[in-house]
Scaffold this motif. Structure first.
Motif, PDB file in Angstrom:
ATOM      1  N   ASN A   1     -11.154   2.804   2.120  1.00 26.72           N
ATOM      2  CA  ASN A   1      -9.903   2.042   1.988  1.00 26.72           C
ATOM      3  C   ASN A   1      -9.696   2.000   0.473  1.00 26.72           C
ATOM      4  O   ASN A   1      -9.529   3.055  -0.105  1.00 26.72           O
ATOM      5  CB  ASN A   1      -9.969   0.672   2.667  1.00 26.72           C
ATOM      6  N   HIS A   2      -9.741   0.851  -0.173  1.00 22.53           N
ATOM      7  CA  HIS A   2      -9.791   0.915  -1.630  1.00 22.53           C
ATOM      8  C   HIS A   2     -11.197   1.304  -2.083  1.00 22.53           C
ATOM      9  O   HIS A   2     -11.378   1.882  -3.142  1.00 22.53           O
ATOM     10  CB  HIS A   2      -9.349  -0.406  -2.261  1.00 22.53           C
TER      11      HIS A   2
ATOM     12  N   GLU B   1      -6.701  -1.434   1.009  1.00 28.42           N
ATOM     13  CA  GLU B   1      -5.698  -0.483   0.524  1.00 28.42           C
ATOM     14  C   GLU B   1      -6.231   0.946   0.675  1.00 28.42           C
ATOM     15  O   GLU B   1      -7.174   1.161   1.416  1.00 28.42           O
ATOM     16  CB  GLU B   1      -5.388  -0.806  -0.936  1.00 28.42           C
ATOM     17  N   THR B   2      -5.642   1.889  -0.058  1.00 25.20           N
ATOM     18  CA  THR B   2      -5.969   3.298   0.183  1.00 25.20           C
ATOM     19  C   THR B   2      -6.330   4.028  -1.110  1.00 25.20           C
ATOM     20  O   THR B   2      -5.536   4.063  -2.044  1.00 25.20           O
ATOM     21  CB  THR B   2      -4.769   4.014   0.835  1.00 25.20           C
TER      22      THR B   2
ATOM     23  N   SER C   1      -8.027   1.954   5.854  1.00 25.45           N
ATOM     24  CA  SER C   1      -7.229   0.868   5.272  1.00 25.45           C
ATOM     25  C   SER C   1      -6.564   0.055   6.376  1.00 25.45           C
ATOM     26  O   SER C   1      -6.576   0.443   7.547  1.00 25.45           O
ATOM     27  CB  SER C   1      -6.184   1.437   4.307  1.00 25.45           C
TER      28      SER C   1
ATOM     29  N   ASP D   1       0.822  -1.207   0.000  1.00 20.75           N
ATOM     30  CA  ASP D   1       0.000   0.000   0.000  1.00 20.75           C
ATOM     31  C   ASP D   1       0.861   1.264   0.000  1.00 20.75           C
ATOM     32  O   ASP D   1       0.624   2.194   0.747  1.00 20.75           O
ATOM     33  CB  ASP D   1      -0.938  -0.013   1.217  1.00 20.75           C
TER      34      ASP D   1
END
Lengths: 442, 286
Positions: B116-117, B144-145, B82, A172
């Motif tokens: 997040n994602h 994720e981000t 995330s 990430d």
């Protein structure tokens, strides 16, 4: 007798060294015999005892195995060319007989294919269980660097079986540590190399020579898909460098190489370029450089296979990103003439929308985004694209309607094809492996 | 014009539509600009219209000025959920969110979006702050981000709603998965009447996207050293926002369409001004 003499000379030159003498030691040969048994017994795609045995081999075990393995593989290569070796001592004779026996049944080609699959399965199993602690691994200076750095290394400094590199790991957008490279991959690559060089006249299987190249391409494509799916990028580039050396015109591998270059240009990798801690900075090319590289690979894939729709769509995304919106739209229109389905159709419409937006054609953009949503209704990227384009057009009602749909679902990463864009062929990894395993099952 | 009269006039503007630039041809024309005036790092109070000068595309405009502290606000929390926000970061984030909610007034409203994602409008704009607190407590970090996607969803949360809007984007990482690019969010932000602030515990220099959208809306980024500083950062942002002035005007001498450059100055030596650098005039279709 001339071929025999030549063969004997080759063997003496090839294995008449310290390694050959070690090959005569019983533990090395015993380990080799266990390995042969694992190759023969392993059921492709299953986490059976054989793949577990391989995945548990420590560095010390591989160090013991290496002399016999080197000799054995050289014997396979020689016997496949109908060259006969002068063996020295019982261990070498046993290895020679073993190589000969495998040449008869199941044949060297099938054996090497199964071996390559065994090691791929072992790498996958090791990855899935998080690796094993290996206190026998010698402490080395870390290989801090990106896939790009590693790709510049001309050759492995040790035999493939003894690979002990380490890679930087990121998640990430942040460096999270280091991870040992999996020795199974370089070793399996060396087996594929051998598969392609063995002469079919010495192989009793009578298999068409072309099928080995097909298998090699399938194996590389499937294993690259696994690497891309799991973010094993340093492995990926080493893998593809070798793959394209031996199979330079395989469209899928050219496509995979393009996907690899393309993912380095995505924000998730580019952000690593800006790491301010020198010891954790990764040598990743600029997005402009790597995107241009990716364009080149996709163009090469399209030269070989003009109907490769996803390669054309990805090429278009890069053209649009570089401000060549017209060219991008033209490529996508060409790709859409083949009526791609599923994810490729989704990408085509999503990227066409962005290219149209770049040209100020908001109505066209909205139409393409809507088409993308029709392909994958739950995908966030198309909903956001529709919302944003609507807002730019002053259509607040639609802009809000699109974002309100976002709250109505859970979202594993498989929901939105944009989230799996960097997977490349990795999104099809299960199907690719299933097809690969089917090729060598008994 | 007395403050009360200005407030009454402005209320019409604020309630009349979501965008800071309403239809130029309708007669109900208004642009409003949130302005923070500081001196020595502290907000300056007591200013009047005579203290400000605003040029729209270089043309001086006649202003009405309201002290922002008097106007109800909409606060949209856009929180990074995330995987990296697990543990103490998560509890600090929840605590900071609750502390901000505790400082809102009965006339204020709030919304919560998480990313997040996936960017999710978790709780729409509401005066039921308990609903926000409940949602804060049920955050489970994963994934994720996608900062830009999250910021976009947050800024759209108050489209069509009356009031001043503060969007607070809090992240501990970098944008790695968004579909929308900073320019896309920027374009949307120029059409929405929001001020975006960012709070980040990562090195903001590495990710220009968040900075570009905070700058474009007249906000800024607060960088914290650890999640323990989140509560103070959230409270400071709310205080900053309340201490802003609202400049409102009917544009004259400029065309309605396209991007308008704004130049806001204050006639007070030593004081500095933070305001959006421009806006895009649009006409709503529906």
């Amino acid at each position: 007798m001339r071929p025999v003499v030549l063969g004997a000379l080759v063997l003496l030159i090839g294995i008449g060294n310290a390694g050959a003498q070690e090959a005569e030691t019983s533990p090395s040969v015993q380990l080799l015999q266990q390995w042969v048994k694992a190759v023969e017994q392993h059921a492709p795609g299953t986490p059976d005892q054989w793949v577990e045995t391989i995945s548990r081999l420590k560095y010390a075990d591989r160090l013991r195995l290496e002399p016999a393995m080197t000799t054995f593989l050289k014997l396979v290569a020689m016997q496949s060319r109908q060259e006969f070796a002068v063996t020295r001592g019982g261990a070498q004779k046993r290895l020679s007989e073993l190589a000969h026996q495998i040449g008869q049944t199941p044949g060297w080609a099938l054996f090497l294919k199964r071996a390559a699959i065994l090691h791929a399965d072992a790498a996958i199993l090791t990855h899935n269980v998080g690796g094993i602690d290996d206190p026998t691994m010698p402490a080395l200076r870390s290989t801090v660097g990106s896939a790009r750095t590693i790709s510049r290394v001309p050759a492995l400094p040790v035999p493939p079986l003894l690979t002990n590199q380490r890679f930087v790991a990121s998640r990430d957008g942040q460096v999270v540590g280091e991870t040992p490279a999996d020795w199974n991959w370089p070793f399996a690559r060396s087996l594929i190399d051998l598969l392609l060089v063995i002469d079919r006249t010495g192989d009793q299987s009578g298999e068409p020579a072309g099928s080995r190249a097909v298998f090699a391409a399938d194996w590389y494509h499937a294993t690259t898909a696994f690497m891309l799916r799991n973010g094993l990028y340093p492995d990926t580039i080493m893998h593809l460098d070798r793959a394209l050396t031996i199979l330079p015109r395989d469209p899928r591998l050219l496509f995979d190489r393009g996907c690899y270059a393309e993912l380095l240009g995505l924000p998730m990798q580019q952000i690593l370029r800006a790491e301010v801690r020198p010891e954790q900075r990764m040598d990743i090319p600029s997005s402009e450089a790597t995107n241009a590289d990716a364009e080149g690979w996709f163009l090469r894939a399209l030269e070989v296979e003009p109907s490769f729709a996803e390669a054309r769509v990805r090429l278009a995304r890069l053209q649009d990103l570089a401000g060549r919106h017209d060219a991008a739209l033209a490529e996508i229109e060409r790709a859409l003439t083949s009526s791609p389905r599923g994810v490729t159709a989704y990408y085509a419409h999503l990227f066409a929308g962005r290219a149209a937006q770049g040209l100020g054609r908001l109505d066209d953009a909205r139409r393409h985004y809507a088409a993308a949503s029709a392909v994958v209704p739950e995908a966030q990227s198309a909903l956001l694209a529709q919302s944003q384009a609507a807002l730019l057009a002053g259509d607040v009602t639609t802009a809000l309607a699109m974002t309100r749909q976002l709250g109505e679902r859970t979202a594993p990463v498989t929901v939105d094809p944009w989230w799996s864009y960097h997977f490349g062929a990795g999104r099809d990894v299960n199907d690719l492996f299933a097809a690969l395993w089917a090729q060598v099952r008994h | 014009m007395t403050r009360r009269l200005v407030l009454a006039a402005l209320a019409v503007v604020l309630l009349s539509g979501p965008l800071h630039s309403q239809r130029f041809s309708s007669g109900a024309v208004a642009v409003r600009v949130d302005v923070l005036v500081t001196e020595g790092g502290r907000p300056v109070g007591g200013l009047t219209a005579q203290d400000f000068e605003l040029r729209d595309n270089g043309v001086p405009q006649t202003l009405d000025v309201v002290d922002g502290a008097e106007v109800p606000i909409n606060t949209v929390l856009a929180l990074d959920t995330s995987l990296s926000t697990t543990g103490k970061r998560q509890s600090d984030l929840i605590r900071a969110g609750e502390a901000l909610l505790a400082r809102l007034r009965p006339s204020d409203r709030a919304a919560l979006s998480t990313f997040n994602h996936a960017a999710i409008p978790t709780v729409p704009l509401t005066s039921d702050l308990a609903a926000i607190r409940t949602a804060l407590g049920s955050i489970t970090p994963s994934g994720e981000t996608s900062v830009m996607d999250g910021a976009y969803v947050a800024l759209t949360a108050t489209l069509g709603q009356p009031g001043r809007t503060l969007v607070l984007v809090c992240t501990d990482g970098f944008d790695t998965w968004s579909w929308l690019r900073p320019d896309d969010v920027l374009e949307a932000a120029r059409r929405a009447s929001v001020v975006i602030y960012g709070v980040t515990s990562s090195d903001a220099r590495r990710d220009a996207g968040l900075k570009s959208i905070t700058d474009a809306t007249g906000g800024h980024i607060l960088q914290v050293k650890s999640s323990a500083e989140l509560t103070a950062a959230f409270q400071r942002i709310l205080e900053d926002f309340r201490n802003r002035y609202i400049l409102a005007y009917s544009p004259s001498g400029v065309s309605a369409d396209g991007f308008h450059t704004l130049d806001v100055r204050v006639r007070r030596p030593g004081a500095s001004v933070k305001a959006r650098p421009g806006y895009t005039g649009i006409t709503q279709r529906r």
